[in-house]
Design a protein around this motif. Structure first.
Motif, PDB file in Angstrom:
ATOM      1  N   PRO A   7      -6.192  -1.349   4.948  1.00  0.00           N
ATOM      2  CA  PRO A   7      -5.150  -2.148   4.100  1.00  0.00           C
ATOM      3  C   PRO A   7      -5.336  -2.646   3.162  1.00  0.00           C
ATOM      4  O   PRO A   7      -6.106  -3.376   3.767  1.00  0.00           O
ATOM      5  CB  PRO A   7      -4.363  -2.746   5.608  1.00  0.00           C
ATOM      6  N   SER A  55      -6.637  -5.992   3.046  1.00  0.00           N
ATOM      7  CA  SER A  55      -6.170  -7.207   4.079  1.00  0.00           C
ATOM      8  C   SER A  55      -6.808  -7.911   4.990  1.00  0.00           C
ATOM      9  O   SER A  55      -6.337  -9.562   5.707  1.00  0.00           O
ATOM     10  CB  SER A  55      -4.729  -6.631   4.723  1.00  0.00           C
ATOM     11  N   GLU A 106       1.720  -5.627  -4.157  1.00  0.00           N
ATOM     12  CA  GLU A 106       2.267  -4.570  -2.975  1.00  0.00           C
ATOM     13  C   GLU A 106       1.420  -4.175  -2.158  1.00  0.00           C
ATOM     14  O   GLU A 106       0.144  -3.897  -2.302  1.00  0.00           O
ATOM     15  CB  GLU A 106       2.434  -3.112  -4.123  1.00  0.00           C
ATOM     16  N   ARG A 107       1.897  -4.075  -0.662  1.00  0.00           N
ATOM     17  CA  ARG A 107       1.229  -3.153  -0.034  1.00  0.00           C
ATOM     18  C   ARG A 107       0.573  -1.566  -0.378  1.00  0.00           C
ATOM     19  O   ARG A 107       1.375  -0.860   0.105  1.00  0.00           O
ATOM     20  CB  ARG A 107       1.432  -3.778   1.417  1.00  0.00           C
ATOM     21  N   VAL A 108      -0.738  -1.059   0.005  1.00  0.00           N
ATOM     22  CA  VAL A 108      -0.939   0.314  -0.322  1.00  0.00           C
ATOM     23  C   VAL A 108      -2.138   0.132   0.837  1.00  0.00           C
ATOM     24  O   VAL A 108      -2.947  -0.560   1.851  1.00  0.00           O
ATOM     25  CB  VAL A 108      -1.500  -0.181  -1.598  1.00  0.00           C
ATOM     26  N   THR A 109      -2.617   1.154   1.485  1.00  0.00           N
ATOM     27  CA  THR A 109      -4.200   1.757   1.995  1.00  0.00           C
ATOM     28  C   THR A 109      -4.818   2.473   0.774  1.00  0.00           C
ATOM     29  O   THR A 109      -4.628   3.284   0.358  1.00  0.00           O
ATOM     30  CB  THR A 109      -3.101   2.632   3.111  1.00  0.00           C
ATOM     31  N   ASP A 111       0.726   4.812  -0.833  1.00  0.00           N
ATOM     32  CA  ASP A 111       1.575   3.769  -0.995  1.00  0.00           C
ATOM     33  C   ASP A 111       2.753   3.460   0.758  1.00  0.00           C
ATOM     34  O   ASP A 111       1.573   4.222   1.174  1.00  0.00           O
ATOM     35  CB  ASP A 111       2.557   3.795  -1.649  1.00  0.00           C
ATOM     36  N   GLU A 112       3.061   2.744   1.123  1.00  0.00           N
ATOM     37  CA  GLU A 112       3.854   2.313   2.555  1.00  0.00           C
ATOM     38  C   GLU A 112       4.181   3.572   2.712  1.00  0.00           C
ATOM     39  O   GLU A 112       4.640   3.904   4.191  1.00  0.00           O
ATOM     40  CB  GLU A 112       4.421   0.948   2.387  1.00  0.00           C
ATOM     41  N   GLN A 113       4.736   4.696   2.063  1.00  0.00           N
ATOM     42  CA  GLN A 113       4.935   6.412   2.833  1.00  0.00           C
ATOM     43  C   GLN A 113       3.874   6.879   2.398  1.00  0.00           C
ATOM     44  O   GLN A 113       4.763   8.014   3.535  1.00  0.00           O
ATOM     45  CB  GLN A 113       6.139   6.135   1.651  1.00  0.00           C
TER      46      GLN A 113
END
Length: 388
Positions: free
Chosen positions: A252, A268, A289-292, A370-372
């Protein structure tokens, strides 16, 4: 013509959630197409719809230029090889292979010609008089394949045909199936498996179906493409996590900066900062923006002694476990707040438990989601394959 076309095909049993959802797919003539996915994703149901053993709830199936929805299985020009051999124990190999032709009223001389030809291809010539109980598992599966060959179908359908064989026989039979496909150039092949090694080695095209983890999307197509397209350019977290063994590492992160040719990330869990360069993105990105971040084990490399560490593309981790496999070593690394990371090293790697090293992330081999769960960056030198 043996091309297969499925348009908006869905399958639902009663009031339960659909097994298949709006499947749109084209399989070209003489293409080897593999349906891949975890148990319960609908791949065998899709194969059985092509065979005529299941009806569609909605949608259309065509083989060649003919609509097949109302056509009985025997008239579709397909032959199916099942997971179980399904041989008649009281019949010889010859009679098992020729049984379907005899029922169809094919003349005896023609049956003998077809069975003899198929036996030669499958190296069963010396076994034609034996009963199934006198055969090994691999030989029985070859008889089942021979029973399909003698029908001279337009489409071969394989439903997990290697799952009952041991590892050595699986490898051998997989090669035989690939050779058969090359030999019968007029026929298309559709193959169902949950084993990605079979999919990667056999397929011209892989159709990866979603698992039941997301009920709202279960039974839909996650991605379609050549094996290496799915491996190098996964369109989603699901594809990235399913294709590849060992599976991709996921970390993350948060986007901290964006420039024309680079993205700054902060991990993170560890707070480490990384810079992705040489990538392009499919939509506008935003700081915060939160990403993986995804990185495959073979792209996580220990920085050689004496070489300067580039902190913008390296992470520092402690070795927890080393699995030596001979030609390769799987190195498990601590990961704050998550499952251990995995690095795939040469078998000569001299890492030991407790060692602390900087591990370089090969640039150009990073993935960002992305988060989706959708892929949002890719190597500028490669096209990204959009999920179907």
């Amino acid at each position: 013509m043996a091309a297969i076309s499925l348009r908006h095909v869905s399958k639902q049993y009663g009031q339960h959630a659909p097994v298949l959802r709006d499947v749109d797919l084209d399989i070209a003539e003489h293409e080897f197409c593999v349906f891949l996915g975890p148990s319960g994703c609908g791949k065998s149901t899709l194969l059985r719809i092509i065979a005529g053993l299941e009806d569609t709830t909605t949608g259309e199936l065509r083989i060649g230029d003919r609509r097949m929805n109302e056509t009985p299985p025997a008239e579709r020009g397909v032959a199916m090889v099942f997971q179980s051999y399904a041989l008649f124990p009281h019949m010889s190999v010859f009679d098992n292979m020729g049984f379907g032709l005899r029922i169809a009223g094919v003349p005896k001389e023609e049956i003998r010609r077809r069975v003899t030809d198929a036996a030669g291809v499958l190296q069963l010539d010396a076994l034609l008089d034996r009963k199934p109980r006198q055969l090994s598992g691999g030989q029985r599966q070859r008889v089942a394949i021979g029973r399909a060959i003698v029908r001279e179908p337009k489409v071969f359908l394989f439903d997990e045909p290697l799952s009952n064989l041991d590892a050595a026989l699986r490898g051998q039979t997989r090669i035989e199936i690939a050779r058969l496909h090359s030999r019968y150039r007029e026929a298309s092949s559709v193959y169902v498996t949950h084993d990605q090694v079979e999919a990667m080695t056999l397929a011209d095209k892989i159709v990866l179906l979603r698992s039941g983890d997301d009920v709202a999307r279960m039974g839909s197509i996650a991605q379609v493409g050549a094996p290496l397209d799915l491996y190098h350019r996964p369109a989603s977290l699901f594809v990235a996590g399913f294709i590849g063994s060992p599976r991709m590492n996921f970390l993350p992160a948060v986007i901290e900066s964006i420039s024309d040719d680079a993205i700054g990330l902060r991990l993170s869990d560890s707070g480490e900062r990384l810079t992705m360069s040489g990538h392009a993105w499919r939509r506008p990105l935003h700081t915060g923006e939160r990403v993986t971040l995804g990185i495959r084990p073979e792209h996580l490399c220990v920085t050689p002694d004496g070489e300067a560490v580039k902190p913008e593309c390296a992470i520092v981790r402690t070795v927890q476990l080393v699995e030596q496999l001979g030609e390769a070593a799987y190195v498990h690394l601590d990961q704050p707040g998550g499952a251990p990371l995995l690095a795939k090293m040469p078998g000569t790697a001299s890492l030991r438990r407790g060692d602390r090293h900087a591990f370089h992330l090969s640039n150009g081999a990073w993935h960002l989601f992305d988060e989706q769960g959708h892929a949002i960056v890719f190597d500028r030198d490669r096209e990204v394959l959009i999920a179907a």
